[in-house]
Design an enzyme around this catalytic site. Structure first.
Site, PDB file in Angstrom:
ATOM      1  N   ARG A  63      -1.434 -32.196  32.831  1.00 26.90           N
ATOM      2  CA  ARG A  63      -2.146 -33.149  32.081  1.00 26.90           C
ATOM      3  C   ARG A  63      -0.812 -33.852  30.871  1.00 26.90           C
ATOM      4  NH1 ARG A  63      -6.356 -29.115  29.977  1.00 26.90           N
ATOM      5  NH2 ARG A  63      -6.061 -27.729  31.919  1.00 26.90           N
ATOM      6  N   ASN A  93     -17.312 -15.684  33.933  1.00 28.73           N
ATOM      7  CA  ASN A  93     -16.476 -17.673  33.903  1.00 28.73           C
ATOM      8  C   ASN A  93     -16.819 -18.567  35.044  1.00 28.73           C
ATOM      9  OD1 ASN A  93     -14.788 -19.491  33.289  1.00 28.73           O
ATOM     10  ND2 ASN A  93     -13.386 -18.871  33.351  1.00 28.73           N
ATOM     11  N   GLU A 138      -9.268 -13.225  26.893  1.00 34.62           N
ATOM     12  CA  GLU A 138     -10.221 -14.321  25.673  1.00 34.62           C
ATOM     13  C   GLU A 138     -11.313 -13.044  26.626  1.00 34.62           C
ATOM     14  OE1 GLU A 138      -7.644 -17.377  28.132  1.00 34.62           O
ATOM     15  OE2 GLU A 138      -9.248 -18.885  27.131  1.00 34.62           O
ATOM     16  N   HIS A 187      -9.993 -23.943  24.493  1.00 34.20           N
ATOM     17  CA  HIS A 187      -8.750 -22.339  23.908  1.00 34.20           C
ATOM     18  C   HIS A 187      -9.435 -22.068  22.498  1.00 34.20           C
ATOM     19  CE1 HIS A 187      -5.737 -24.525  26.179  1.00 34.20           C
ATOM     20  NE2 HIS A 187      -6.306 -23.669  27.145  1.00 34.20           N
ATOM     21  N   ARG A 212     -18.771 -17.822  29.770  1.00 37.26           N
ATOM     22  CA  ARG A 212     -17.667 -18.586  29.264  1.00 37.26           C
ATOM     23  C   ARG A 212     -18.175 -20.150  29.458  1.00 37.26           C
ATOM     24  NH1 ARG A 212     -12.112 -21.339  30.917  1.00 37.26           N
ATOM     25  NH2 ARG A 212     -11.428 -22.717  29.448  1.00 37.26           N
TER      26      ARG A 212
END
Ligand code: AMP
Length: 403
Positions: A243, A7, A387, A182, A93
């Site tokens: 956010r 990642n 993940e 996601h 990723r």
């Protein structure tokens, strides 16, 4: 065989090395502060006796390539990767895959060009991913690199869910639509939920709630995503750490016209200074829980707005799906914050959702578990996400011949 998952960000690379025989993690860690004098190399691994070991080194890591060179040397030294030929694939990723990728892609020049073309939609993420991909292809030309996109799982959404009610040229000429993110996590927990429900995923209707620092909800019908809360970017939807999630777009116009902010300023305001942080000054849910328990009104409001928004999405997605087999909580908050789960599911008996307060509040066991009552028509599940494992498995499947 082994699978390496990367990642890569603009100045860091998170990694995990798996043995694909039993999907055991052989090593994981972080290469950080790439480009700085004080670069960091963190390696956690399991020795021959299965004992966890770790090592950390601070040294200059001028480039992504230097970082990966050091990592491979480290893995080799510990007998974790004797030779690169042991690697079946490298899974990368990639946050934004744009409108055309609905499954993992073995990386070639055309795939790189497509990921580059959506940089304007993910300026903070895709350039770092591309740097990691470029180095992996250069260092290991014989090992296929596979891009696994956060957006891919959501590509099954119908236009009624992914189009915005704005002029059509913004979609046709600028690719402005809802993509969702996601996806790797939503897909992973959906598969695990199907296993727990004892049904094929293709027969499951699920609402999956990934609640971490970033947060998103997905509606899944017959195993396929039909709606999700994040949109063109990961700013839309639920309340997140920093956010704002859903707001009236006029807030941005107001800020531009009246606060002396330019586009970057509004970006900062809504992406970095809003959400939990904006409401109560802290973005860590553990700390917010403690403050609320001590009577802090702003912390209590932050929890209240978060749970209120979640409940709205549970209601909306219940209406969209008609019948729901399970609601799945995952991510740091979804897996751990019993109070948020309780408030989001409170008074939803008419939707068939009845939480078992004792199971919900129990800290042990901490793994996959049901937290609804046996009478609840909709099962409520907590499923820790993974993940990296999902990326590793998807990467290996992409390079394996179909049987
Ligand atoms: P993630 O991005 O999935 O790592 O999730 C990060 C969020 O999970 C942060 O807001 C953490 O405060 C929150 N979190 C982690 N552990 C707990 C916990 N035990 N209780 C409440 N929130 C938690």
């Amino acid at each position: 065989m082994k699978v390496l998952v990367l990642n890569a960000g603009s100045s860091s690379i998170k990694y995990q090395l798996f043995d694909s025989a039993e999907w055991r993690v052989l090593a994981h860690g972080l290469i950080a502060r790439i480009g700085e004098e004080a670069g960091e190399l963190k390696l956690n691994w399991y020795d021959a006796a299965g004992a966890a070991q770790s090592r950390q080194e601070t040294r200059p890591i001028p480039t992504h390539q230097a970082g990966l060179d050091l990592l491979i040397a480290d893995l080799r030294e510990r007998g974790l990767l004797a030779d690169v030929t042991e690697l079946a694939a490298i899974g990368h990723r990639v946050v934004h895959g744009g409108p055309n990728f609905n499954h993992p892609m073995i990386v070639d020049d055309a795939v790189v060009a497509e990921i580059e073309s959506v940089i304007p939609l993910a300026p903070l993420h895709n350039p770092g991913h591309l740097a990691g991909i470029a180095v992996a292809r250069q260092l290991f030309p014989s090992v296929p690199s596979v891009a696994v996109f956060d957006t891919a799982f959501h590509q099954t959404m119908p236009p009624t869910a992914y189009r915005y009610a704005i002029p059509e040229f913004l979609y046709t000429e600028h690719r402005i639509r809802r993509y969702g993110f996601h996806g790797t996590s939503h897909h992973y927990v959906a598969k695990r939920a199907a296993a727990l429900l004892g049904k094929p995923l293709a027969k499951c209707n699920l609402i999956t709630l990934h609640l971490g620092n970033g947060a998103s909800a997905s509606a899944i019908r017959n195993g396929q995503c039909v709606d999700t809360s994040m949109g063109l970017t990961p700013l839309e939807g639920l309340v997140m750490g920093t956010r704002c999630g859903d707001i009236d777009p006029a807030v941005a116009i107001y800020a531009l016209k009246n606060l002396g902010l330019d586009a970057d300023g509004v970006d900062q305001l809504l992406n970095r200074q809003s959400g939990l942080l904006g409401i109560c000054g802290v973005n860590d849910m553990r700390e917010i829980d403690l403050r609320a328990a001590a009577g802090d009104a702003a912390a209590e409001l932050a929890i209240g707005i978060t749970a209120h928004r979640l409940k709205k999405y549970i209601g909306a997605y219940s209406a969209e799906l008609g019948a729901v087999d399970a609601i799945v909580f995952t991510g740091g908050i979804g897996e751990n914050a019993a109070g948020i789960r309780q408030r989001a599911c409170a008074d939803l008996e008419r939707l068939g959702i009845v939480l078992d307060d004792t199971l919900n509040a129990a800290r042990k066991p901490s793994g996959e578990r049901r937290i609804s009552t046996p009478a609840s028509a909709v099962q409520v599940l907590v499923i820790p996400t993974n993940e990296e494992l999902e990326i590793a498995q998807q990467a290996l499947a992409a390079v394996s011949p179909i049987e």
